[in-house]
Design an enzyme around this catalytic site. Structure first.
Site, PDB file in Angstrom:
ATOM      1  N   LYS A 165       1.364  -0.875  -0.236  1.00 44.34           N
ATOM      2  CA  LYS A 165      -0.307  -0.105  -0.081  1.00 44.34           C
ATOM      3  C   LYS A 165       0.541   1.376  -0.171  1.00 44.34           C
ATOM      4  CE  LYS A 165      -3.851   0.162   2.586  1.00 44.34           C
ATOM      5  NZ  LYS A 165      -4.810   0.567   1.682  1.00 44.34           N
TER       6      LYS A 165
HETATM    7  N1  PPE Z   1      -7.609  -2.076  -2.891  1.00 46.75           N
HETATM    8  C1  PPE Z   1      -7.601  -1.878  -2.226  1.00 46.75           C
HETATM    9  C2  PPE Z   1      -6.690  -0.227  -3.458  1.00 46.75           C
HETATM   10  C3  PPE Z   1      -7.379  -0.456  -1.719  1.00 46.75           C
HETATM   11  O1  PPE Z   1      -6.710   0.283  -1.286  1.00 46.75           O
HETATM   12  C4  PPE Z   1      -7.701  -1.421  -0.399  1.00 46.75           C
HETATM   13  C5  PPE Z   1      -8.122  -0.803   0.681  1.00 46.75           C
HETATM   14  C6  PPE Z   1      -8.348  -2.688  -0.443  1.00 46.75           C
HETATM   15  C7  PPE Z   1      -8.368  -2.982  -1.629  1.00 46.75           C
HETATM   16  C8  PPE Z   1      -9.125  -3.827   0.810  1.00 46.75           C
HETATM   17  O2  PPE Z   1      -8.356  -3.955   1.487  1.00 46.75           O
HETATM   18  P1  PPE Z   1      -8.135  -4.144   3.068  1.00 46.75           P
HETATM   19  O3  PPE Z   1      -8.790  -2.914   3.497  1.00 46.75           O
HETATM   20  O4  PPE Z   1      -6.616  -4.739   3.461  1.00 46.75           O
HETATM   21  O5  PPE Z   1      -9.588  -4.986   2.770  1.00 46.75           O
HETATM   22  N2  PPE Z   1      -8.455   0.331   1.256  1.00 46.75           N
HETATM   23  C9  PPE Z   1      -7.703   1.617   1.342  1.00 46.75           C
HETATM   24  C10 PPE Z   1      -7.778   2.988   2.073  1.00 46.75           C
HETATM   25  C11 PPE Z   1      -9.370   3.286   1.574  1.00 46.75           C
HETATM   26  C12 PPE Z   1      -9.164   4.743   1.740  1.00 46.75           C
HETATM   27  O6  PPE Z   1     -10.169   6.013   1.272  1.00 46.75           O
HETATM   28  O7  PPE Z   1      -8.046   5.666   2.522  1.00 46.75           O
HETATM   29  C13 PPE Z   1      -8.889   0.643   3.016  1.00 46.75           C
HETATM   30  O8  PPE Z   1      -9.977   0.318   3.138  1.00 46.75           O
HETATM   31  O9  PPE Z   1      -8.840   1.197   4.468  1.00 46.75           O
END
Ligand code: PPE
Length: 311
Positions: A165
């Site tokens: 990330k």
């Molecule tokens: N794909 C992406 C691109 C992504 O950023 C997230 C989390 C996910 C999938 C899901 O991952 P997980 O949270 O481990 O289930 N995105 C984060 C950022 C959101 C934001 O607006 O800032 C989050 O959900 O915390």
């Protein structure tokens, strides 16, 4: 709702480089390397109030592990041990008396040298917490949201390191998200450079067709911790889950489509590119998985207590 408007409450604290500082003092120099070039990594974690009144962080160890992996991928050395970061997250929640909310650890490169090579600039760590309601709206959680396939492609896997990330990667997500909002949709779905469905701007994606759950395989998307949880919960209910490519038109003819993410939790999609999905409302499998998910995060699912860190 911006983070600032919800966090700027007197007495709130942010953890920076080893100690809690007042919200107003959590500032950086304008020559902060990450601010210029985007080389930083972050996490998004949620803490929920359990059914018994205690607070628990959902899958803290997995999130902190991914934070360190993101840093490693980007050749950044976090100047703390993972256990210290886990403890600091708990400390920050307690200091802010936040029983339920969102946790944002950020590892970034401070000021010193300019130019692409960060050289010996310090690697710094901040942890902020704030109350965050339903990311895609209360209504969206019940009725489903409207999504658009983005004109922006998800970066190639050799451009976007999908296991991390990384701050700068989110420019791609922001371009897609803003385009979707300006076009009157709630969220953007990005295709990869081959044209296959990857994920949404900040969420993983699932389809349901004839009772089978499908989600794009990991190489091209972030290994979402919510995605992983939902796969386990579905299999436990006897639902077949396949990790396989999804084409754009397969979205249109799915019985159900939903998103998963820490911020978005489990959010149904009722329309993609002006095509109604299924009955045009939250589908039964989405609903069942949503409630299984909320049972877990609120400590009602005893089998999944290993995913909770109580404060
Ligand atoms: N794909 C992406 C691109 C992504 O950023 C997230 C989390 C996910 C999938 C899901 O991952 P997980 O949270 O481990 O289930 N995105 C984060 C950022 C959101 C934001 O607006 O800032 C989050 O959900 O915390």
């Amino acid at each position: 709702m911006t983070a600032k408007s919800t966090t700027q409450v007197q007495g709130e604290k942010i953890w920076m480089d080893g100690r809690l500082v007042p919200w107003d003092d959590a500032t950086v120099h304008v020559l902060t390397h990450t601010l210029h070039y985007g080389l930083g990594v972050f996490e998004g974690i949620r803490c929920y109030r359990s059914a018994d009144g205690r607070s628990a962080i959902f899958r803290l160890t997995e999130h902190v592990r991914r934070l360190f992996e993101s840093a490693h991928i980007n050749l950044m050395r976090v100047p703390f041990e993972p256990e210290r970061i886990e403890a600091a997250i708990c400390e920050t929640l307690r200091a802010n008396q936040l029983a339920e909310g969102y946790i944002r650890p950020l590892v970034f490169i401070g000021h010193g040298a300019m130019g692409l090579n960060p050289g010996d600039n310090p690697v710094r760590v901040a942890i902020a917490v704030w109350p965050w309601g339903k990311y895609l709206g209360d209504d969206g959680m019940e009725r489903g949201i409207r999504a658009k396939v983005s004109t922006f492609a998800r970066h190639h896997v050799n451009a976007k390191m999908t296991k991390g990330k990384t701050c700068g990667d989110y420019v791609n997500s922001i371009l897609a998200k803003r385009e979707a909002l300006l076009d009157g949709y709630d969220e953007a779905i990005l295709l990869d450079t081959q044209g296959l469905v990857a994920e949404a701007s900040g969420e993983n994606l699932f389809t349901v067709r004839d009772g089978v759950l499908r989600t794009p395989p990991l190489p091209g998307v972030l290994g979402g911790i919510t995605r992983d949880a939902v796969i386990e919960l579905a299999r436990d209910k006897g639902i077949r889950v396949v990790e396989a490519a999804i084409t754009r038109d397969e979205l249109y003819i799915a019985d159900e489509v939903f998103l998963t993410g820490t911020a978005a939790e489990v959010t149904p999609i009722r329309e993609v590119d002006r095509r109604q999905i299924g009955a045009g409302s939250r589908g039964p499998i989405t609903k069942a998985l949503q409630s299984a998910f909320f049972d877990v995060v609120t400590g009602r699912d005893r089998k999944r207590e290993r995913w909770l860190t109580y404060l």
